[in-house]
Design a protein around this motif. Structure first.
Motif, PDB file in Angstrom:
ATOM      1  N   ARG A 223       0.788  -1.270   0.039  1.00 61.13           N
ATOM      2  CA  ARG A 223       0.000   0.021   0.015  1.00 61.13           C
ATOM      3  C   ARG A 223       0.908   1.189  -0.012  1.00 61.13           C
ATOM      4  O   ARG A 223       0.298   2.340  -0.370  1.00 61.13           O
ATOM      5  CB  ARG A 223      -0.915   0.108   1.137  1.00 61.13           C
ATOM      6  N   SER A 224       1.909   1.203   0.321  1.00 57.99           N
ATOM      7  CA  SER A 224       3.026   2.379   0.578  1.00 57.99           C
ATOM      8  C   SER A 224       3.862   2.527  -1.014  1.00 57.99           C
ATOM      9  O   SER A 224       4.469   3.666  -1.119  1.00 57.99           O
ATOM     10  CB  SER A 224       4.109   2.385   1.521  1.00 57.99           C
ATOM     11  N   SER A 225       3.626   1.624  -1.958  1.00 58.86           N
ATOM     12  CA  SER A 225       4.427   1.567  -3.089  1.00 58.86           C
ATOM     13  C   SER A 225       3.642   2.669  -4.020  1.00 58.86           C
ATOM     14  O   SER A 225       2.609   2.659  -4.286  1.00 58.86           O
ATOM     15  CB  SER A 225       4.602   0.385  -3.697  1.00 58.86           C
ATOM     16  N   ASN A 226       4.469   3.503  -4.744  1.00 60.20           N
ATOM     17  CA  ASN A 226       4.182   4.357  -5.805  1.00 60.20           C
ATOM     18  C   ASN A 226       4.405   3.710  -7.258  1.00 60.20           C
ATOM     19  O   ASN A 226       4.260   4.230  -8.211  1.00 60.20           O
ATOM     20  CB  ASN A 226       4.739   5.657  -5.658  1.00 60.20           C
ATOM     21  N   SER A 227       4.916   2.391  -7.096  1.00 59.35           N
ATOM     22  CA  SER A 227       5.252   1.598  -8.421  1.00 59.35           C
ATOM     23  C   SER A 227       4.536   0.833  -8.871  1.00 59.35           C
ATOM     24  O   SER A 227       4.752   0.062 -10.145  1.00 59.35           O
ATOM     25  CB  SER A 227       6.853   1.464  -8.483  1.00 59.35           C
ATOM     26  N   GLU A 228       3.563   0.356  -8.104  1.00 62.34           N
ATOM     27  CA  GLU A 228       2.667  -0.736  -8.774  1.00 62.34           C
ATOM     28  C   GLU A 228       1.711  -0.278  -9.856  1.00 62.34           C
ATOM     29  O   GLU A 228       1.180   0.722  -9.648  1.00 62.34           O
ATOM     30  CB  GLU A 228       2.248  -1.577  -7.554  1.00 62.34           C
ATOM     31  N   ASP A 229       1.309  -1.232 -10.832  1.00 62.97           N
ATOM     32  CA  ASP A 229       0.443  -1.062 -11.701  1.00 62.97           C
ATOM     33  C   ASP A 229      -0.881  -1.447 -11.291  1.00 62.97           C
ATOM     34  O   ASP A 229      -1.634  -2.373 -11.600  1.00 62.97           O
ATOM     35  CB  ASP A 229       0.880  -2.006 -12.835  1.00 62.97           C
ATOM     36  N   ILE A 230      -1.387  -0.510 -10.340  1.00 65.34           N
ATOM     37  CA  ILE A 230      -2.703  -0.939  -9.979  1.00 65.34           C
ATOM     38  C   ILE A 230      -3.890  -0.085 -10.707  1.00 65.34           C
ATOM     39  O   ILE A 230      -3.610   0.667 -11.653  1.00 65.34           O
ATOM     40  CB  ILE A 230      -2.860  -0.227  -8.230  1.00 65.34           C
ATOM     41  N   GLN A 231      -5.065  -0.701 -10.556  1.00 68.50           N
ATOM     42  CA  GLN A 231      -6.079  -0.137 -11.323  1.00 68.50           C
ATOM     43  C   GLN A 231      -7.025   0.452  -9.944  1.00 68.50           C
ATOM     44  O   GLN A 231      -7.408  -0.126  -8.949  1.00 68.50           O
ATOM     45  CB  GLN A 231      -7.028  -1.060 -11.852  1.00 68.50           C
ATOM     46  N   THR A 232      -7.565   1.750 -10.332  1.00 69.37           N
ATOM     47  CA  THR A 232      -8.480   2.594  -9.142  1.00 69.37           C
ATOM     48  C   THR A 232      -9.664   2.754  -9.883  1.00 69.37           C
ATOM     49  O   THR A 232     -10.042   3.308 -10.941  1.00 69.37           O
ATOM     50  CB  THR A 232      -7.761   3.719  -8.766  1.00 69.37           C
ATOM     51  N   ILE A 233     -10.801   1.863  -9.338  1.00 71.92           N
ATOM     52  CA  ILE A 233     -12.079   2.018 -10.017  1.00 71.92           C
ATOM     53  C   ILE A 233     -13.128   2.555  -9.149  1.00 71.92           C
ATOM     54  O   ILE A 233     -13.401   1.861  -7.864  1.00 71.92           O
ATOM     55  CB  ILE A 233     -12.466   0.692 -10.453  1.00 71.92           C
ATOM     56  N   GLU A 234     -14.015   3.518  -9.548  1.00 70.80           N
ATOM     57  CA  GLU A 234     -15.055   3.770  -8.745  1.00 70.80           C
ATOM     58  C   GLU A 234     -16.367   2.822  -8.843  1.00 70.80           C
ATOM     59  O   GLU A 234     -16.094   1.854  -9.539  1.00 70.80           O
ATOM     60  CB  GLU A 234     -15.652   5.176  -9.499  1.00 70.80           C
ATOM     61  N   MET A 235     -17.191   2.890  -7.703  1.00 72.66           N
ATOM     62  CA  MET A 235     -18.333   2.165  -7.838  1.00 72.66           C
ATOM     63  C   MET A 235     -19.329   2.606  -8.260  1.00 72.66           C
ATOM     64  O   MET A 235     -19.823   3.790  -8.245  1.00 72.66           O
ATOM     65  CB  MET A 235     -18.669   2.019  -6.156  1.00 72.66           C
ATOM     66  N   GLU A 236     -20.033   1.710  -9.090  1.00 71.69           N
ATOM     67  CA  GLU A 236     -21.554   2.197  -9.867  1.00 71.69           C
ATOM     68  C   GLU A 236     -22.661   2.179  -8.759  1.00 71.69           C
ATOM     69  O   GLU A 236     -23.259   3.119  -8.641  1.00 71.69           O
ATOM     70  CB  GLU A 236     -21.607   1.484 -11.083  1.00 71.69           C
ATOM     71  N   ALA A 237     -22.416   1.008  -8.298  1.00 73.03           N
ATOM     72  CA  ALA A 237     -23.662   0.715  -7.247  1.00 73.03           C
ATOM     73  C   ALA A 237     -23.143  -0.556  -6.312  1.00 73.03           C
ATOM     74  O   ALA A 237     -22.157  -1.033  -6.445  1.00 73.03           O
ATOM     75  CB  ALA A 237     -24.888   0.295  -8.105  1.00 73.03           C
ATOM     76  N   THR A 238     -23.932  -0.537  -5.053  1.00 76.09           N
ATOM     77  CA  THR A 238     -23.965  -1.787  -4.265  1.00 76.09           C
ATOM     78  C   THR A 238     -25.102  -2.768  -4.195  1.00 76.09           C
ATOM     79  O   THR A 238     -26.159  -2.105  -4.005  1.00 76.09           O
ATOM     80  CB  THR A 238     -23.481  -1.412  -2.892  1.00 76.09           C
ATOM     81  N   VAL A 239     -25.155  -3.910  -4.188  1.00 72.92           N
ATOM     82  CA  VAL A 239     -26.340  -4.665  -3.871  1.00 72.92           C
ATOM     83  C   VAL A 239     -25.964  -5.543  -2.602  1.00 72.92           C
ATOM     84  O   VAL A 239     -25.288  -6.698  -2.723  1.00 72.92           O
ATOM     85  CB  VAL A 239     -26.420  -5.577  -5.029  1.00 72.92           C
ATOM     86  N   CYS A 240     -26.335  -5.148  -1.545  1.00 67.99           N
ATOM     87  CA  CYS A 240     -26.351  -5.916  -0.242  1.00 67.99           C
ATOM     88  C   CYS A 240     -27.383  -6.849   0.108  1.00 67.99           C
ATOM     89  O   CYS A 240     -28.637  -6.592  -0.438  1.00 67.99           O
ATOM     90  CB  CYS A 240     -25.922  -5.053   0.893  1.00 67.99           C
ATOM     91  N   HIS A 241     -27.081  -7.895   0.704  1.00 67.63           N
ATOM     92  CA  HIS A 241     -28.250  -8.997   1.205  1.00 67.63           C
ATOM     93  C   HIS A 241     -29.357  -8.312   1.896  1.00 67.63           C
ATOM     94  O   HIS A 241     -29.048  -7.600   2.935  1.00 67.63           O
ATOM     95  CB  HIS A 241     -27.513  -9.988   1.775  1.00 67.63           C
ATOM     96  N   PRO A 242     -30.511  -8.482   1.269  1.00 69.29           N
ATOM     97  CA  PRO A 242     -31.585  -7.845   1.977  1.00 69.29           C
ATOM     98  C   PRO A 242     -31.985  -8.235   3.431  1.00 69.29           C
ATOM     99  O   PRO A 242     -32.644  -7.725   4.483  1.00 69.29           O
ATOM    100  CB  PRO A 242     -32.820  -7.822   1.114  1.00 69.29           C
ATOM    101  N   GLN A 243     -31.435  -9.562   3.656  1.00 72.30           N
ATOM    102  CA  GLN A 243     -31.618 -10.041   5.155  1.00 72.30           C
ATOM    103  C   GLN A 243     -30.344  -9.914   6.029  1.00 72.30           C
ATOM    104  O   GLN A 243     -30.215 -10.555   6.749  1.00 72.30           O
ATOM    105  CB  GLN A 243     -32.042 -11.724   5.011  1.00 72.30           C
ATOM    106  N   TYR A 244     -29.526  -9.032   5.673  1.00 70.00           N
ATOM    107  CA  TYR A 244     -28.392  -8.906   6.305  1.00 70.00           C
ATOM    108  C   TYR A 244     -28.661  -8.320   7.863  1.00 70.00           C
ATOM    109  O   TYR A 244     -29.665  -7.589   7.963  1.00 70.00           O
ATOM    110  CB  TYR A 244     -27.385  -7.817   5.827  1.00 70.00           C
ATOM    111  N   ASN A 245     -28.211  -8.927   9.003  1.00 70.27           N
ATOM    112  CA  ASN A 245     -28.459  -8.508  10.150  1.00 70.27           C
ATOM    113  C   ASN A 245     -27.411  -8.229  11.049  1.00 70.27           C
ATOM    114  O   ASN A 245     -26.535  -8.834  11.134  1.00 70.27           O
ATOM    115  CB  ASN A 245     -29.079  -9.967  10.957  1.00 70.27           C
TER     116      ASN A 245
END
Length: 402
Positions: A223-245
């Motif tokens: 997480r401290s490296s600036n040399s890794e070829d990472i992909q940063t992607i925004e969230m379009e939406a989330t779908v969480c379980h409707p019966q999550y307790n």
């Protein structure tokens, strides 16, 4: 709240090895380089297929693998008609087998310590049928899933196959290419998760992923490296379980994240396979959990590099001996209690298992909850993917947009 684990270290590149390739009704099959020591990171699968009214017999003439009480370092596993008849290591020689079923022998070695290996004779007998062929193949880079998900669960970089450091180890860089870090817009690590295809990530519902506040980072190791070829992607939406307790039980603790743009799949970014609803996972299988969570109860920060640890899964009946039966539901699976555990910051991350040594990795659990103090003699609890697989599939197929 949940608690989580991780820890490992080292680096070694997978090396090419020659697995025996034999055809015919009889012969001898040996480990790579036999009678010299087999190589590190070896992956070989041997399949013996009798025809109708035929039988296949195998008998080992030599056997010497690195020893471990669960055969977690170097291992040979034998399947009779798809049913495992045992995992073998050390000098415990497998017993002779005669069967009318297809016999599969899977050999896997880790990144260090090499032994002489094994050799066995085989013979296919009986009248009729056109069977009696024997094939072997290296599975380091050619394994594909048979679940309709295409090529998943097969890293280009072979993970370390060890749990020798109590509490975990630093993972080999990019050996778990489905691991994601969910971060705030300021760059702080919040939770883990798993890429299941180029458009979707699985994480825990209690991580509370928010499209306008969180983003998904793929291909990261340090997480401290600036040399890794990472992909940063925004969230379009989330779908969480409707019966999550979100009460005391964290029932159905799972959430799907739809990526705003598809992930670019490659060596450092690959999806994990999803466990099938009908799958059963046992302590004899090789299972790992990974993440950037705290590496000790006294630590106040997340790990810099991705950590991993090998854990045995356990039945809910055994797990209830630690947490009580009232704390567990069918949507949960437990693993650990053998010197390492998931901790805060690992939430949402994967518990993955191989159904056969050298096979693809399957997402079996999603880090959910456990000991507040990250006690390594207590199991962590994960959302059980086999129980939630139908909901995952229906949520993805039924998604029509935010």
């Amino acid at each position: 709240m949940l608690k989580v684990l991780l820890i490992i270290a080292g680096a070694a590149s997978a090396i090419a090895q020659q697995c025996d390739t034999v055809s015919g009704s009889s012969g001898t099959i040996s480990s790579p380089n036999y009678p010299q020591n087999y190589p590190n990171d070896a992956r070989c699968t041997y399949v013996l297929s009798p025809g109708p009214e035929q039988q296949v017999s195998i008998e080992f003439t030599d056997f010497a693998l690195e020893s471990h009480h669960r055969c977690s370092y170097d291992v040979l596993e034998i399947f009779d008609g798809g049913i495992s008849v045992g995992r073998f290591c050390g000098t415990t020689t497998p017993a002779p087998i005669t069967s009318s079923n297809e016999i599969t022998i899977v050999f896997s070695s880790d990144y260090s310590v090499m032994y002489r290996g094994f050799s066995f004779d085989f013979e296919i007998t009986g009248e009729g049928g056109s069977g009696g062929t024997t094939t072997t193949a290296a599975t380091t880079t050619t394994t594909t899933a048979s679940t309709g998900q295409g090529s998943c669960g097969v890293p280009d970089v072979t993970p370390y196959g060890t749990s020798r450091i109590v509490g975990g180890e630093t993972a080999r860089a990019h050996s778990w290419p489905w691991q994601i870090t969910m971060q705030s817009t300021s760059g702080s690590h919040v939770c883990g998760g798993s890429l299941i295809n180029e458009n979707w990530v699985v994480t825990a519902a209690h991580c509370n992923p928010l499209p306008n506040y969180h983003r998904i980072i793929l291909g990261e190791h340090s997480r401290s490296s600036n040399s890794e070829d990472i992909q940063t992607i925004e969230m379009e939406a989330t779908v969480c379980h409707p019966q999550y307790n979100s009460g005391t039980q964290f029932t159905n603790d799972i959430c799907l994240v739809k990526l705003a743009t598809p992930a670019v799949l490659g060596e450092h970014v690959k999806p994990v396979c999803r466990a099938e609803s009908s799958d059963e996972y046992t302590s004899s299988m090789t299972c790992y959990t990974t993440g950037w969570g705290r590496t000790s109860s006294s630590s106040s920060t997340s790990a810099d590099t991705l950590q991993q640890t090998q854990l045995p899964v356990m039945t809910n009946a055994v797990c209830a001996g630690y947490w009580g039966s009232a704390a567990l539901t069918d949507s949960m699976i437990c693993a650990g209690a053998e010197g390492s555990v998931s901790c805060q910051g690992d939430s949402g991350g994967p518990l993955v298992c191989q159904k056969v040594a050298g096979g693809p990795w399957n997402l079996v659990g999603v880090v959910s909850w456990g000991s507040t103090n990250c006690l390594t003699n207590y199991p962590a609890v994960y959302a059980r993917v086999t129980e939630l697989r139908t909901w995952i599939d229906e949520s993805i197929s039924g998604y029509t947009g935010p």
